[in-house]
Design an enzyme around this catalytic site. Structure first.
Site, PDB file in Angstrom:
ATOM      1  CD  GLN A 128      17.554  10.523   3.022  1.00 49.78           C
ATOM      2  OE1 GLN A 128      17.192  10.673   1.853  1.00 49.78           O
ATOM      3  NE2 GLN A 128      16.764  10.740   4.042  1.00 49.78           N
ATOM      4  N   GLY A 129      21.837   7.588   3.577  1.00 51.92           N
ATOM      5  CA  GLY A 129      21.815   6.166   3.926  1.00 51.92           C
ATOM      6  C   GLY A 129      20.862   5.891   5.074  1.00 51.92           C
ATOM      7  CB  SER A 163      19.068   8.686  -4.591  1.00 48.46           C
ATOM      8  OG  SER A 163      17.790   8.162  -4.401  1.00 48.46           O
ATOM      9  CD  GLU A 246      13.653  12.881   1.875  1.00 44.14           C
ATOM     10  OE1 GLU A 246      13.619  12.347   3.004  1.00 44.14           O
ATOM     11  OE2 GLU A 246      14.085  12.311   0.861  1.00 44.14           O
ATOM     12  CD  GLU A 375      -0.097   3.681   0.850  1.00 43.90           C
ATOM     13  OE1 GLU A 375       1.109   3.992   0.727  1.00 43.90           O
ATOM     14  OE2 GLU A 375      -0.839   3.477  -0.123  1.00 43.90           O
TER      15      GLU A 375
HETATM   16  C1  LIG Z   1      13.175   7.224  -6.212  1.00 44.19           C
HETATM   17  C2  LIG Z   1      13.499   6.825  -4.802  1.00 44.19           C
HETATM   18  C3  LIG Z   1      14.617   7.352  -4.189  1.00 44.19           C
HETATM   19  C4  LIG Z   1      14.941   6.959  -2.899  1.00 44.19           C
HETATM   20  N1  LIG Z   1      16.088   7.456  -2.352  1.00 44.19           N
HETATM   21  C5  LIG Z   1      16.444   7.073  -1.116  1.00 44.19           C
HETATM   22  C6  LIG Z   1      17.672   7.550  -0.543  1.00 44.19           C
HETATM   23  O1  LIG Z   1      18.423   8.282  -1.181  1.00 44.19           O
HETATM   24  N2  LIG Z   1      18.005   7.131   0.680  1.00 44.19           N
HETATM   25  C7  LIG Z   1      17.197   6.308   1.414  1.00 44.19           C
HETATM   26  O2  LIG Z   1      17.543   6.027   2.555  1.00 44.19           O
HETATM   27  N3  LIG Z   1      16.033   5.817   0.898  1.00 44.19           N
HETATM   28  C8  LIG Z   1      15.648   6.174  -0.343  1.00 44.19           C
HETATM   29  N4  LIG Z   1      14.487   5.686  -0.896  1.00 44.19           N
HETATM   30  C9  LIG Z   1      13.727   4.667  -0.168  1.00 44.19           C
HETATM   31  C10 LIG Z   1      12.395   5.161   0.364  1.00 44.19           C
HETATM   32  O3  LIG Z   1      12.575   6.002   1.476  1.00 44.19           O
HETATM   33  C11 LIG Z   1      11.570   3.906   0.708  1.00 44.19           C
HETATM   34  O4  LIG Z   1      11.323   3.213  -0.514  1.00 44.19           O
HETATM   35  C12 LIG Z   1      10.273   4.265   1.383  1.00 44.19           C
HETATM   36  O5  LIG Z   1      10.486   4.765   2.650  1.00 44.19           O
HETATM   37  C13 LIG Z   1       9.328   3.025   1.460  1.00 44.19           C
HETATM   38  O6  LIG Z   1      10.007   1.952   2.044  1.00 44.19           O
HETATM   39  P1  LIG Z   1      10.009   0.501   1.345  1.00 44.19           P
HETATM   40  O7  LIG Z   1      10.450   0.670  -0.075  1.00 44.19           O
HETATM   41  O8  LIG Z   1      10.823  -0.384   2.219  1.00 44.19           O
HETATM   42  O9  LIG Z   1       8.509   0.034   1.308  1.00 44.19           O
HETATM   43  P2  LIG Z   1       7.676  -0.558   2.532  1.00 44.19           P
HETATM   44  O10 LIG Z   1       7.927   0.233   3.751  1.00 44.19           O
HETATM   45  O11 LIG Z   1       7.919  -2.024   2.576  1.00 44.19           O
HETATM   46  O12 LIG Z   1       6.189  -0.283   2.049  1.00 44.19           O
HETATM   47  C14 LIG Z   1       5.538  -1.109   1.069  1.00 44.19           C
HETATM   48  C15 LIG Z   1       4.088  -0.647   0.974  1.00 44.19           C
HETATM   49  O13 LIG Z   1       3.438  -0.857   2.243  1.00 44.19           O
HETATM   50  C16 LIG Z   1       2.866   0.357   2.722  1.00 44.19           C
HETATM   51  N5  LIG Z   1       3.026   0.470   4.167  1.00 44.19           N
HETATM   52  C17 LIG Z   1       4.152   0.265   4.880  1.00 44.19           C
HETATM   53  N6  LIG Z   1       3.916   0.479   6.199  1.00 44.19           N
HETATM   54  C18 LIG Z   1       2.626   0.860   6.291  1.00 44.19           C
HETATM   55  C19 LIG Z   1       1.792   1.223   7.389  1.00 44.19           C
HETATM   56  N7  LIG Z   1       2.261   1.268   8.636  1.00 44.19           N
HETATM   57  N8  LIG Z   1       0.488   1.540   7.137  1.00 44.19           N
HETATM   58  C20 LIG Z   1      -0.012   1.508   5.861  1.00 44.19           C
HETATM   59  N9  LIG Z   1       0.747   1.158   4.787  1.00 44.19           N
HETATM   60  C21 LIG Z   1       2.041   0.841   4.995  1.00 44.19           C
HETATM   61  C22 LIG Z   1       3.664   1.457   2.041  1.00 44.19           C
HETATM   62  O14 LIG Z   1       2.899   2.662   1.980  1.00 44.19           O
HETATM   63  C23 LIG Z   1       3.938   0.847   0.691  1.00 44.19           C
HETATM   64  O15 LIG Z   1       2.826   1.035  -0.164  1.00 44.19           O
HETATM   65  C24 LIG Z   1      14.133   6.045  -2.186  1.00 44.19           C
HETATM   66  C25 LIG Z   1      12.981   5.516  -2.806  1.00 44.19           C
HETATM   67  C26 LIG Z   1      12.668   5.880  -4.090  1.00 44.19           C
HETATM   68  C27 LIG Z   1      11.449   5.269  -4.740  1.00 44.19           C
END
Ligand SMILES: Cc1cc2nc3c(=O)[nH]c(=O)nc-3n(C[C@H](O)[C@H](O)[C@H](O)COP(=O)(O)OP(=O)(O)OC[C@H]3O[C@@H](n4cnc5c(N)ncnc54)[C@H](O)[C@@H]3O)c2cc1C
Length: 392
Positions: A128-129, A163, A246, A375
């Site tokens: 999933q990209g 992933s 999902e 969140e």
């Molecule tokens: C094990 C794992 C598998 C994954 N697999 C995939 C995959 O296959 N494909 C894919 O596309 N993605 C994947 N992801 C990515 C996942 O979707 C993102 O990590 C997730 O959406 C959070 O984005 P970020 O890491 O950029 O964190 P950020 O969005 O930067 O968030 C950082 C922190 O800030 C908080 N935050 C952000 N915005 C807000 C807001 N508006 N209000 C309050 N708090 C906020 C968040 O809750 C978090 O605590 C995976 C992640 C993990 C951990």
């Protein structure tokens, strides 16, 4: 007196699944045993292929696309059994539980024929990209560009946390056709073959030693119209639908797996007087875990009822996602506290338990992040269910 010959009672789907798993979930596939070497990708693929052939994957998909044409009720019943068994998580859950349902919803007939049977037969593993370095929670900030060409699209950009990308044949890719400022508009969904020239996949090693996460770079990657899912401007609607699936129905077996993990913890500790004494002070916390599990089962069953009554999942998908990830993370912390007090070098049931709970503890850290963070789920419930403004 009834003189008619005795009827042969047909097994229910759940009973068939239970019997099949008892026979086929063996050796390194079992997650309730400590293994010196883990199951290989080939072994996991072979197991899932057999699971489908036995009738326990693609349960609700049409038979025309290698599915089994059953209803959601049977899907739930079979998934309860899969959850109760110590089975490995699917290596193709993106294909079976995200890409598949979305292709069924927005794909054309030719796409359904090309993609769906290959997913169930484990010929095509999907990734999933969606997420990018600057677009995770705020997915609408994604910058990967899809430029229209005479025949198809040219893709440029970078994805992260993809992933399983290094073992995938296809990527469910979300890209934008217009300017980044347009946010939800102009997003488009593709089924990109991962061997297309210009795709560069780099693995990232995570805390549990796995190399499942990847960065995926797209440099002038040409994708044909035949691999576009839905219309160019429908990407956001399709993406949010993917995400609600999902959050809600993906890995429907989770509550029952959770229960079997708790039961494993208690049963294994009871095999040894020292472990029983270590567990005893946690009795009330474990009782709370048991309550959490019942709440979760109720949430899943309510959601299935709503789906069967013809309702969309929508923001309700946030309830089980939020509750499961928080409750499972709490359990994993308690379980790890217990097993980490075992004396070094324990053998038998305590060694198996220690290995399983170590894996669960490490992987649980990510559960409140992927598929939308805690969140973000709270924001969705506040805004879309309670009609409240987002907290400052
Ligand atoms: C094990 C794992 C598998 C994954 N697999 C995939 C995959 O296959 N494909 C894919 O596309 N993605 C994947 N992801 C990515 C996942 O979707 C993102 O990590 C997730 O959406 C959070 O984005 P970020 O890491 O950029 O964190 P950020 O969005 O930067 O968030 C950082 C922190 O800030 C908080 N935050 C952000 N915005 C807000 C807001 N508006 N209000 C309050 N708090 C906020 C968040 O809750 C978090 O605590 C995976 C992640 C993990 C951990």
């Amino acid at each position: 007196m009834n003189m008619s010959p005795p009827q042969e009672t047909a097994l229910t789907p759940a009973a068939r699944a239970r019997a099949w798993l008892a026979d086929n979930l063996t050796g390194r596939l079992r997650t309730d045993r400590a293994h010196d070497t883990p199951a290989t990708l080939a072994e996991l693929i072979a197991f899932e292929k057999a699971l489908h052939e036995a009738g326990f994957a693609g349960i609700t998909w049409p038979t025309a696309y290698a599915g089994h044409g059953l209803g959601l009720r049977e899907h739930l019943e079979i998934n309860r059994e899969i959850g109760r068994a110590p089975a490995p998580n699917s290596v193709n859950s993106i294909g079976k539980e995200l890409a598949g349902p979305i292709i069924l919803a927005v794909g054309n007939d030719s796409q359904k024929e090309r993609y769906l049977p290959a997913i169930l037969k484990m010929q095509d593993i999907w990734c999933q990209g969606f997420s990018e370095p600057g677009a995770g929670s705020d997915l609408a900030a994604l910058r990967t560009r899809a430029e229209r060409m005479s025949e198809g699209w040219r893709i440029n950009g970078q994805k992260i946390w993809t992933s399983g990308a290094s073992k995938s044949q296809r990527c469910l890719l979300l890209a934008r056709t217009g300017a980044a400022e347009e946010r939800h508009k102009g997003l488009v969904l593709f089924a990109v073959p991962m061997d297309t020239p210009g795709i560069d996949v780099r693995e990232i090693r995570s805390i549990d030693g796995q190399r499942s996460f990847c960065e995926v770079f797209f440099n002038d990657v040409i994708v044909s119209d035949a691999d576009m899912l839905g219309a160019p401007d429908e990407g956001w609607a399709a993406a949010t639908r993917v995400l609600s699936i999902e959050r809600a129905t993906n890995r429907m077996y989770r509550s029952w797996r959770f229960q079997s993990e708790l039961e494993h913890l208690i049963a294994a500790c009871r095999t040894d007087a020292r472990a029983t004494a270590i567990m005893q002070p946690y009795a009330r916390q474990l009782a709370q875990v048991r309550i959490d599990i019942e709440m979760l089962k109720g949430l899943v069953e309510t959601l299935i009822g709503r789906l069967m009554a013809g309702h969309e999942i929508g923001p309700n998908g946030s309830f089980p996602k939020l509750y499961w990830s928080e409750a499972h993370q709490r359990f994993a912390r308690i379980a790890w506290e217990i097993v980490s007090q075992f004396p070094p070098g324990v053998e038998g049931p305590l060694r198996d338990l220690h290995a399983r709970m170590a894996d669960i503890y490490l992987s649980s850290r990510a559960e409140t992040i992927y598929a939308g963070t805690t969140e973000i789920q709270l924001d969705i419930i506040a805004k879309r269910i309670l009609n409240l403004k987002k907290a400052a």
